[in-house]
Each structure stands twice: as structure tokens, then as C-alpha cells.
Design an enzyme around this catalytic site. Structure first.
Site, mmCIF file in Angstrom:
data_model
loop_
_atom_site.group_PDB
_atom_site.id
_atom_site.type_symbol
_atom_site.label_atom_id
_atom_site.label_comp_id
_atom_site.label_asym_id
_atom_site.label_seq_id
_atom_site.Cartn_x
_atom_site.Cartn_y
_atom_site.Cartn_z
ATOM 1 N N ASP A 16 -14.013 -51.057 22.269
ATOM 2 C CA ASP A 16 -13.121 -50.999 23.437
ATOM 3 C C ASP A 16 -13.094 -52.413 24.025
ATOM 4 O O ASP A 16 -13.825 -53.305 23.570
ATOM 5 C CB ASP A 16 -13.647 -49.977 24.465
ATOM 6 C CG ASP A 16 -12.709 -49.822 25.673
ATOM 7 O OD1 ASP A 16 -11.484 -49.958 25.498
ATOM 8 O OD2 ASP A 16 -13.194 -49.598 26.786
ATOM 9 N N SER A 17 -12.300 -52.588 25.079
ATOM 10 C CA SER A 17 -12.200 -53.907 25.704
ATOM 11 C C SER A 17 -13.445 -54.256 26.527
ATOM 12 O O SER A 17 -13.618 -55.414 26.891
ATOM 13 C CB SER A 17 -10.977 -53.938 26.619
ATOM 14 O OG SER A 17 -11.116 -52.945 27.624
ATOM 15 N N TYR A 48 -7.345 -55.191 28.462
ATOM 16 C CA TYR A 48 -6.303 -55.131 27.432
ATOM 17 C C TYR A 48 -5.017 -54.535 28.009
ATOM 18 O O TYR A 48 -3.927 -54.820 27.547
ATOM 19 C CB TYR A 48 -6.742 -54.211 26.285
ATOM 20 C CG TYR A 48 -7.697 -54.798 25.269
ATOM 21 C CD1 TYR A 48 -8.355 -56.013 25.462
ATOM 22 C CD2 TYR A 48 -7.946 -54.098 24.088
ATOM 23 C CE1 TYR A 48 -9.233 -56.512 24.513
ATOM 24 C CE2 TYR A 48 -8.816 -54.596 23.130
ATOM 25 C CZ TYR A 48 -9.458 -55.797 23.337
ATOM 26 O OH TYR A 48 -10.313 -56.274 22.386
ATOM 27 N N GLY A 49 -5.201 -53.676 29.025
ATOM 28 C CA GLY A 49 -4.092 -52.837 29.492
ATOM 29 C C GLY A 49 -2.946 -53.572 30.132
ATOM 30 O O GLY A 49 -1.853 -53.028 30.266
ATOM 31 N N CYS A 79 -10.362 -46.791 22.818
ATOM 32 C CA CYS A 79 -9.508 -47.469 23.795
ATOM 33 C C CYS A 79 -8.115 -46.874 23.665
ATOM 34 O O CYS A 79 -7.512 -46.903 22.582
ATOM 35 C CB CYS A 79 -9.471 -48.967 23.498
ATOM 36 S SG CYS A 79 -8.314 -49.868 24.542
ATOM 37 N N ASN A 80 -7.623 -46.332 24.768
ATOM 38 C CA ASN A 80 -6.293 -45.720 24.752
ATOM 39 C C ASN A 80 -5.200 -46.766 24.535
ATOM 40 O O ASN A 80 -4.219 -46.519 23.852
ATOM 41 C CB ASN A 80 -6.033 -45.011 26.077
ATOM 42 C CG ASN A 80 -6.935 -43.811 26.268
ATOM 43 O OD1 ASN A 80 -6.509 -42.683 26.082
ATOM 44 N ND2 ASN A 80 -8.181 -44.028 26.628
ATOM 45 N N THR A 81 -5.394 -47.934 25.164
ATOM 46 C CA THR A 81 -4.377 -48.990 25.061
ATOM 47 C C THR A 81 -4.190 -49.392 23.598
ATOM 48 O O THR A 81 -3.068 -49.506 23.104
ATOM 49 C CB THR A 81 -4.806 -50.210 25.910
ATOM 50 O OG1 THR A 81 -5.204 -49.755 27.194
ATOM 51 C CG2 THR A 81 -3.690 -51.214 26.039
ATOM 52 N N GLU A 157 -15.592 -51.997 35.506
ATOM 53 C CA GLU A 157 -16.371 -53.112 34.940
ATOM 54 C C GLU A 157 -17.333 -53.692 35.982
ATOM 55 O O GLU A 157 -18.433 -54.112 35.661
ATOM 56 C CB GLU A 157 -15.437 -54.213 34.416
ATOM 57 C CG GLU A 157 -14.702 -53.873 33.132
ATOM 58 C CD GLU A 157 -15.581 -53.900 31.878
ATOM 59 O OE1 GLU A 157 -16.506 -54.724 31.792
ATOM 60 O OE2 GLU A 157 -15.347 -53.063 30.986
ATOM 61 N N CYS A 189 -7.648 -43.366 29.902
ATOM 62 C CA CYS A 189 -8.278 -44.678 29.700
ATOM 63 C C CYS A 189 -9.768 -44.404 29.695
ATOM 64 O O CYS A 189 -10.273 -43.671 30.559
ATOM 65 C CB CYS A 189 -7.910 -45.633 30.836
ATOM 66 S SG CYS A 189 -8.849 -47.189 30.793
ATOM 67 N N THR A 190 -10.473 -44.993 28.732
ATOM 68 C CA THR A 190 -11.897 -44.658 28.591
ATOM 69 C C THR A 190 -12.756 -45.252 29.710
ATOM 70 O O THR A 190 -13.910 -44.876 29.866
ATOM 71 C CB THR A 190 -12.431 -45.115 27.220
ATOM 72 O OG1 THR A 190 -12.094 -46.493 27.037
ATOM 73 C CG2 THR A 190 -11.845 -44.279 26.107
ATOM 74 N N HIS A 191 -12.201 -46.167 30.505
ATOM 75 C CA HIS A 191 -12.935 -46.659 31.676
ATOM 76 C C HIS A 191 -12.926 -45.646 32.822
ATOM 77 O O HIS A 191 -13.825 -45.622 33.652
ATOM 78 C CB HIS A 191 -12.307 -47.954 32.221
ATOM 79 C CG HIS A 191 -12.693 -49.199 31.474
ATOM 80 N ND1 HIS A 191 -12.207 -49.509 30.230
ATOM 81 C CD2 HIS A 191 -13.529 -50.221 31.811
ATOM 82 C CE1 HIS A 191 -12.709 -50.668 29.842
ATOM 83 N NE2 HIS A 191 -13.518 -51.129 30.781
HETATM 84 N N1 DGL Z 1 -10.591 -48.678 28.213
HETATM 85 C C1 DGL Z 1 -9.355 -49.070 27.664
HETATM 86 C C2 DGL Z 1 -8.376 -47.941 27.522
HETATM 87 O O1 DGL Z 1 -8.803 -46.825 27.264
HETATM 88 C C3 DGL Z 1 -8.765 -50.406 28.061
HETATM 89 C C4 DGL Z 1 -8.835 -50.822 29.489
HETATM 90 C C5 DGL Z 1 -8.370 -52.263 29.641
HETATM 91 O O2 DGL Z 1 -8.986 -53.132 29.027
HETATM 92 O O3 DGL Z 1 -7.373 -52.489 30.338
HETATM 93 O O4 DGL Z 1 -7.189 -48.122 27.603
#
Ligand code: DGL
Length: 273
Positions: A16-17, A48-49, A79-81, A157, A189-191
Site C-alpha cells: 500500500d502507499s 497515492y489517492g 490499496c483501493n487506489t 498516517e 480506502c485501506t487507511h
Molecule cells: N490506502 C490507499 C487506498 O486504499 C491509498 C491512500 C493514499 O495513499 O492516498 O486507496
């Protein structure tokens, strides 16, 4: 050891990011304790998003290339993105199975056959419409409303998970979804699962009783199915190893990872990919 035995012992690669993908690692460690996992958090390039699809594909390819050097039996894109734009490129690049989060998330959120679903994710995930497509493939009659919630990633984060600031952000992002009377909210989003208490509180304060769903445990179940399907499950019963890599700041990642995974972490290695 036979070549198949050797292959079963190889780790699952997850990336993931940043910290977010640890929510998926946690679920995999719980459901499949004998499996070894190598995790890469690309925290030098988080988020990443907010980036273009082209850049996200390039970042994802470099994460996958690094993990491939570890010798993997499967790659999990936590990571969903990345999952919403880079799956074809990653499947072409990798030799073994590659699993993204979109299918698992869509299956989890449609399980109770709701008629109005809310999805929150990064700007990249929402722009891709990947969830609308997958949810409507599984449940064509379902109305899907989506909103991007970009500030949740830096808050997660930073470890700023509860209190006034995340609550205010959550209320701003969720208000349009509460107005649509959503019955279920998918954390796309996994965050975001790290912020679940603030998200749930915001929904209550907005008068919305939507259930909050994330894809982590559905992902772990999909990982098990893929491993079974390829006869790659490690059924030795011995606890699998967890190796953590980041592209920046290993110290702060180590502290956060120990908290989220609720297990003793050996160490975190910083790599240049
Ligand atoms: N956790 C990631 C996701 O599921 C990316 C979040 C990010 O880096 O913007 O999309």
C-alpha cells in the site's frame, strides 16, 4: 522438499502507499496465521489517492517489482487506489496470482442486499468509478453514492484518529451521504478503518444509522480462496513470519505498526525502490 512444498512456504506480498494496508495484513495474519507475509508501505510517496492514474500505475509497478525480488506465491494489492486503476498492468507484470481489494469490498458491502450504499475513498478511487461498476455488477438495482475523503489518509498516517479534527472532517465528508439516506457505508480506502470510531460518531451525529463496512476480512477470505484454488495454502501450523519494508521513516512506521497489528514487530527495513 518438493518444488510444491517450497512454493507453499513462500510469503504473500502485500503493499500500500503507507500504513493503510496493515489493516489487510492484520486480517490475513488472523485468518491465515501459518502464512508468511512481506509488506511494503511506500510511505515516501504517500498519498497515492491525489495522483493521476498514470503515476499510480508507475508507483504500483515499482512496489510489485520490489516485492517480486522476495520470491512470492501471491501478490495482494492492499490499496483501493491502485486496485481501481492498475490491476491489468500488475497482472501482466507478475507471474503468480494478483488480488485487488475492489471485488472483496463490493462483495462485503452488498452482502445484506441494501438498496442505498455510500462509498468513501480517495479522489483517484472515486474518479475511477471502480466501486460503482463492481457493486452494480453484483447488485444492479442498488443505488451507489460516493464521496472522496482525502484528508483521512494524512490523519491516519499521523495517528490523529480521534478527537475534534477527524470528527469535523468526517462530518463534512459524510453529510452528503447521510442526506441520501445510505444504509451501509463502505470504507473504500485501506487507511480509513483506522478512523472507524470517528466515522461512526460522525454518522450518529448526522442522524444516519448506516452500518460501516471495510474490506479487510473479506480480503483475507479471498486470499484463502485464491491460495486454495492454486494449491498454495501453507497448512504447516507453524506461525508465519512477518517482514515489513518501507520507503521512508522506518522508526515511526515501526511504532504505528506494532500498535495496529497488536503483535511484536521484529524491525522495519527502509528500501529505495
Ligand atoms: N490506502 C490507499 C487506498 O486504499 C491509498 C491512500 C493514499 O495513499 O492516498 O486507496
Amino acid at each position: 522438499m518438493s518444488p510444491l512444498e517450497h512454493k507453499k512456504n513462500l510469503p504473500i506480498g502485500v503493499f500500500d502507499s503507507g500504513l493503510g494496508g496493515l489493516t489487510v495484513v492484520h486480517a490475513i495474519r488472523k485468518a491465515l496465521p501459518s502464512e508468511s507475509v512481506v509488506y511494503l508501505g511506500d510511505n515516501a510517496r504517500v498519498p497515492y489517492g491525489t495522483r493521476s492514474a498514470q503515476t499510480v500505475v508507475r508507483y504500483a509497478e515499482s512496489c510489485a517489482a520490489f516485492l517480486q525480488t522476495m520470491g512470492l506465491k501471491m501478490l495482494v494489492v492492499a490499496c483501493n487506489t491502485v486496485s481501481s486503476v492498475a490491476m491489468p498492468a500488475l497482472r501482466e507484470q507478475m507471474s503468480g496470482p494478483v488480488l485487488g481489494v475492489i471485488e472483496a469490498g463490493a462483495a462485503a458491502v452488498t452482502a445484506g442486499r441494501p438498496s442505498r450504499i455510500g462509498v468513501i475513498g480517495t479522489a483517484g478511487t472515486i474518479r475511477s468509478n471502480a466501486y460503482i461498476r463492481e457493486i452494480n455488477r453484483l447488485a444492479p438495482e442498488c443505488l451507489v453514492h460516493q464521496e472522496s475523503a482525502p484528508l483521512f489518509v494524512p490523519l491516519a498516517e499521523e495517528g490523529w484518529l480521534e478527537g475534534e479534527v477527524p470528527l469535523l472532517a468526517a462530518k463534512r465528508y459524510l453529510e452528503p451521504l447521510a442526506e441520501k439516506k445510505i444504509e451501509v457505508l463502505l470504507l473504500g480506502c485501506t487507511h480509513y478503518p483506522l478512523l472507524t470510531p470517528s466515522i461512526e460518531r460522525a454518522l450518529i451525529e448526522l442522524g444516519c444509522d448506516a452500518a460501516v463496512v471495510d474490506s479487510a476480512s473479506a480480503m483475507a477470505a479471498s486470499v484463502r480462496n485464491v491460495l486454495r484454488g492454486h494449491d498454495l495454502e501453507n497448512d504447516k501450523g507453524k506461525k508465519g513470519i512477518l517482514d515489513l519494508y518501507v520507503t521512508d521513516m522506518p522508526g515511526s512506521f515501526h511504532a504505528a505498526a506494532s500498535r495496529f497489528l497488536n503483535e511484536e514487530i521484529k524491525g522495519v527495513t527502509c528500501v529505495d525502490i
